[in-house]
Motif scaffolding. Structure first.
Motif, PDB file in Angstrom:
ATOM      1  N   ILE A   1       0.839  -1.199   0.000  1.00 18.83           N
ATOM      2  CA  ILE A   1       0.000   0.000   0.000  1.00 18.83           C
ATOM      3  C   ILE A   1       0.871   1.245   0.000  1.00 18.83           C
ATOM      4  CG2 ILE A   1      -1.658   1.366   1.341  1.00 18.83           C
ATOM      5  CD1 ILE A   1      -2.750  -1.383   2.373  1.00 18.83           C
ATOM      6  N   ARG A   2       1.873   1.260   0.857  1.00 18.59           N
ATOM      7  CA  ARG A   2       2.779   2.419   0.938  1.00 18.59           C
ATOM      8  C   ARG A   2       3.410   2.696  -0.431  1.00 18.59           C
ATOM      9  NH1 ARG A   2       5.368   5.229   4.713  1.00 18.59           N
ATOM     10  NH2 ARG A   2       4.541   3.911   6.350  1.00 18.59           N
ATOM     11  N   GLY A   3       3.918   1.649  -1.061  1.00 17.98           N
ATOM     12  CA  GLY A   3       4.537   1.826  -2.373  1.00 17.98           C
ATOM     13  C   GLY A   3       3.549   2.352  -3.400  1.00 17.98           C
ATOM     14  N   ASN A   4       2.354   1.762  -3.435  1.00 14.79           N
ATOM     15  CA  ASN A   4       1.335   2.207  -4.390  1.00 14.79           C
ATOM     16  C   ASN A   4       0.952   3.657  -4.151  1.00 14.79           C
ATOM     17  OD1 ASN A   4       1.119  -0.241  -5.750  1.00 14.79           O
ATOM     18  ND2 ASN A   4      -0.440  -1.002  -4.359  1.00 14.79           N
ATOM     19  N   VAL A   5       0.708   4.006  -2.892  1.00 14.85           N
ATOM     20  CA  VAL A   5       0.279   5.369  -2.575  1.00 14.85           C
ATOM     21  C   VAL A   5       1.398   6.362  -2.873  1.00 14.85           C
ATOM     22  CG1 VAL A   5      -0.413   6.924  -0.689  1.00 14.85           C
ATOM     23  CG2 VAL A   5      -1.514   4.678  -0.939  1.00 14.85           C
ATOM     24  N   LEU A   6       2.616   6.027  -2.506  1.00 16.14           N
ATOM     25  CA  LEU A   6       3.722   6.952  -2.788  1.00 16.14           C
ATOM     26  C   LEU A   6       3.944   7.131  -4.287  1.00 16.14           C
ATOM     27  CD1 LEU A   6       6.268   6.049   0.029  1.00 16.14           C
ATOM     28  CD2 LEU A   6       4.916   8.151  -0.212  1.00 16.14           C
ATOM     29  N   ARG A   7       3.814   6.042  -5.052  1.00 19.28           N
ATOM     30  CA  ARG A   7       3.950   6.173  -6.511  1.00 19.28           C
ATOM     31  C   ARG A   7       2.828   7.042  -7.073  1.00 19.28           C
ATOM     32  NH1 ARG A   7       5.896   1.083  -5.612  1.00 19.28           N
ATOM     33  NH2 ARG A   7       3.891   0.048  -5.854  1.00 19.28           N
TER      34      ARG A   7
ATOM     35  N   VAL B   1      -8.107  -8.077  -5.871  1.00 25.25           N
ATOM     36  CA  VAL B   1      -6.948  -7.194  -6.059  1.00 25.25           C
ATOM     37  C   VAL B   1      -7.395  -5.825  -6.559  1.00 25.25           C
ATOM     38  CG1 VAL B   1      -4.786  -6.897  -7.322  1.00 25.25           C
ATOM     39  CG2 VAL B   1      -5.397  -9.151  -6.401  1.00 25.25           C
ATOM     40  N   LEU B   2      -8.274  -5.812  -7.546  1.00 27.05           N
ATOM     41  CA  LEU B   2      -8.756  -4.530  -8.077  1.00 27.05           C
ATOM     42  C   LEU B   2      -9.586  -3.776  -7.041  1.00 27.05           C
ATOM     43  CD1 LEU B   2      -9.573  -5.536 -11.754  1.00 27.05           C
ATOM     44  CD2 LEU B   2      -7.566  -4.299 -10.876  1.00 27.05           C
ATOM     45  N   HIS B   3     -10.341  -4.495  -6.243  1.00 31.66           N
ATOM     46  CA  HIS B   3     -11.097  -3.857  -5.160  1.00 31.66           C
ATOM     47  C   HIS B   3     -10.139  -3.169  -4.183  1.00 31.66           C
ATOM     48  CE1 HIS B   3     -14.522  -4.375  -1.948  1.00 31.66           C
ATOM     49  NE2 HIS B   3     -14.067  -3.152  -1.995  1.00 31.66           N
TER      50      HIS B   3
ATOM     51  N   SER C   1      -7.533   1.855  -2.083  1.00 29.04           N
ATOM     52  CA  SER C   1      -6.340   2.702  -1.937  1.00 29.04           C
ATOM     53  C   SER C   1      -6.517   4.036  -2.647  1.00 29.04           C
ATOM     54  CB  SER C   1      -5.099   1.984  -2.490  1.00 29.04           C
ATOM     55  OG  SER C   1      -4.825   0.835  -1.744  1.00 29.04           O
ATOM     56  N   ILE C   2      -6.999   3.992  -3.861  1.00 25.93           N
ATOM     57  CA  ILE C   2      -7.197   5.221  -4.636  1.00 25.93           C
ATOM     58  C   ILE C   2      -8.263   6.092  -3.970  1.00 25.93           C
ATOM     59  CG2 ILE C   2      -7.968   6.137  -6.864  1.00 25.93           C
ATOM     60  CD1 ILE C   2      -5.102   4.872  -6.811  1.00 25.93           C
ATOM     61  N   SER C   3      -9.320   5.479  -3.488  1.00 27.27           N
ATOM     62  CA  SER C   3     -10.370   6.243  -2.788  1.00 27.27           C
ATOM     63  C   SER C   3      -9.831   6.900  -1.524  1.00 27.27           C
ATOM     64  CB  SER C   3     -11.554   5.338  -2.431  1.00 27.27           C
ATOM     65  OG  SER C   3     -12.190   4.911  -3.607  1.00 27.27           O
ATOM     66  N   SER C   4      -8.929   6.208  -0.837  1.00 28.93           N
ATOM     67  CA  SER C   4      -8.327   6.790   0.365  1.00 28.93           C
ATOM     68  C   SER C   4      -7.522   8.039   0.023  1.00 28.93           C
ATOM     69  CB  SER C   4      -7.420   5.769   1.060  1.00 28.93           C
ATOM     70  OG  SER C   4      -8.168   4.698   1.556  1.00 28.93           O
TER      71      SER C   4
ATOM     72  N   ALA D   1      -7.531  19.128 -11.710  1.00 24.34           N
ATOM     73  CA  ALA D   1      -6.245  18.617 -12.203  1.00 24.34           C
ATOM     74  C   ALA D   1      -5.839  17.375 -11.417  1.00 24.34           C
ATOM     75  CB  ALA D   1      -5.168  19.698 -12.105  1.00 24.34           C
ATOM     76  N   PHE D   2      -5.976  17.449 -10.104  1.00 28.00           N
ATOM     77  CA  PHE D   2      -5.646  16.302  -9.251  1.00 28.00           C
ATOM     78  C   PHE D   2      -6.555  15.121  -9.599  1.00 28.00           C
ATOM     79  CE2 PHE D   2      -6.293  13.605  -5.606  1.00 28.00           C
ATOM     80  CZ  PHE D   2      -5.023  13.433  -5.079  1.00 28.00           C
ATOM     81  N   SER D   3      -7.853  15.368  -9.660  1.00 26.46           N
ATOM     82  CA  SER D   3      -8.830  14.303  -9.892  1.00 26.46           C
ATOM     83  C   SER D   3      -8.599  13.608 -11.218  1.00 26.46           C
ATOM     84  CB  SER D   3     -10.254  14.874  -9.862  1.00 26.46           C
ATOM     85  OG  SER D   3     -10.519  15.457  -8.630  1.00 26.46           O
ATOM     86  N   GLU D   4      -8.429  14.391 -12.271  1.00 27.22           N
ATOM     87  CA  GLU D   4      -8.222  13.806 -13.586  1.00 27.22           C
ATOM     88  C   GLU D   4      -6.942  12.956 -13.598  1.00 27.22           C
ATOM     89  OE1 GLU D   4      -7.216  16.453 -16.884  1.00 27.22           O
ATOM     90  OE2 GLU D   4      -8.582  15.255 -18.118  1.00 27.22           O
ATOM     91  N   THR D   5      -5.890  13.475 -13.022  1.00 27.42           N
ATOM     92  CA  THR D   5      -4.623  12.739 -12.995  1.00 27.42           C
ATOM     93  C   THR D   5      -4.756  11.463 -12.169  1.00 27.42           C
ATOM     94  OG1 THR D   5      -3.400  14.807 -13.238  1.00 27.42           O
ATOM     95  CG2 THR D   5      -2.164  12.897 -12.432  1.00 27.42           C
ATOM     96  N   LEU D   6      -5.394  11.553 -11.013  1.00 27.05           N
ATOM     97  CA  LEU D   6      -5.556  10.383 -10.149  1.00 27.05           C
ATOM     98  C   LEU D   6      -6.293   9.266 -10.874  1.00 27.05           C
ATOM     99  CD1 LEU D   6      -5.324   8.944  -7.401  1.00 27.05           C
ATOM    100  CD2 LEU D   6      -7.476  10.056  -6.763  1.00 27.05           C
ATOM    101  N   TRP D   7      -7.407   9.583 -11.491  1.00 25.36           N
ATOM    102  CA  TRP D   7      -8.201   8.530 -12.118  1.00 25.36           C
ATOM    103  C   TRP D   7      -7.543   7.992 -13.377  1.00 25.36           C
ATOM    104  CZ3 TRP D   7     -10.614   6.343  -8.619  1.00 25.36           C
ATOM    105  CH2 TRP D   7     -11.183   7.068  -7.564  1.00 25.36           C
ATOM    106  N   LEU D   8      -6.871   8.836 -14.147  1.00 29.82           N
ATOM    107  CA  LEU D   8      -6.131   8.341 -15.314  1.00 29.82           C
ATOM    108  C   LEU D   8      -4.975   7.440 -14.870  1.00 29.82           C
ATOM    109  CD1 LEU D   8      -6.065  11.529 -17.570  1.00 29.82           C
ATOM    110  CD2 LEU D   8      -7.390   9.436 -17.947  1.00 29.82           C
ATOM    111  N   TRP D   9      -4.273   7.857 -13.825  1.00 34.27           N
ATOM    112  CA  TRP D   9      -3.164   7.068 -13.292  1.00 34.27           C
ATOM    113  C   TRP D   9      -3.690   5.724 -12.777  1.00 34.27           C
ATOM    114  CZ3 TRP D   9      -1.419   4.695  -8.875  1.00 34.27           C
ATOM    115  CH2 TRP D   9      -0.054   4.433  -8.802  1.00 34.27           C
ATOM    116  N   ALA D  10      -4.753   5.772 -11.997  1.00 30.56           N
ATOM    117  CA  ALA D  10      -5.317   4.559 -11.403  1.00 30.56           C
ATOM    118  C   ALA D  10      -5.810   3.592 -12.479  1.00 30.56           C
ATOM    119  CB  ALA D  10      -6.451   4.916 -10.452  1.00 30.56           C
TER     120      ALA D  10
END
Length: 172
Positions: free
Chosen positions: A54-60, A96-98, A103-106, A127-136
């Motif tokens: 989780i830490r790695g995913n969130v930091l990335r 896994v996807l759940h 994590s993304i919702s957090s 800007a944050f929202s669009e980037t987050l969801w595209l990244w996710a």
């Protein structure tokens, strides 16, 4: 690819991301607790291993968000490695996807709280929202693909074992 951002949005997003990064331990712990509560399959993954993932995913994700960019090839490879590992651990791709969505919702929820507290403008939040969801989306596509590759390989190996067993019985 994210749309061009309003002047100053990148700077504001970066400052809000930096604030969230200072709270990473709490965010990771809450996310891990929620994953283990909502997805029983994850209870068999050691808590420290889940926390590291989780830490790695969130930091990335936060690094990409700070720069308002899509995932890098290295980030996608790390996601693929996690997808393969979870498949090898016997977790379903749905589980896994759940966990990724949790994590993304957090991250999204905490960003929203910080953005409201700091009076962030709409352009920065978008800007944050669009980037987050595209990244996710990109990361979860890779995770699912890597997971399925392992499942298919495991199924082929199991079929080969069965075929060898049947052949041994027949030629006995």
């Amino acid at each position: 690819m994210a749309a061009p951002t309003a002047p100053g949005a990148a700077r504001i997003v970066a400052s809000l991301v930096a604030e969230i990064e200072t709270e990473i331990d709490g965010l990771v712990a809450r996310t891990g607790d929620r994953i283990r509560e909502e997805i029983p399959e994850f209870r068999r993954v050691p808590a420290d291993a889940l926390g590291r993932a989780i830490r790695g995913n969130v930091l990335r994700a936060l690094t990409a968000l700070r720069d308002l960019r899509p995932p890098t090839d290295a980030e996608l490879e790390q996601a693929a490695a996690i997808g393969r590992e979870r498949a090898e651990q016997g977790l379903t791709v749905d589980a896994v996807l759940h966990a990724y969505r949790i994590s993304i919702s957090s991250v999204w929820s905490r960003f929203g709280e910080v953005a409201r507290e700091r009076g962030a403008d709409v352009a920065s939040v978008l800007a944050f929202s669009e980037t987050l969801w595209l990244w996710a989306d990109a990361v979860m596509d890779i995770v699912a693909s890597a997971h399925r590759e392992v499942e298919l390989e495991q199924a082929r190996e199991e079929q080969q074992r069965r075929d060898a067993f049947v052949l041994a019985l027949v030629t006995g």
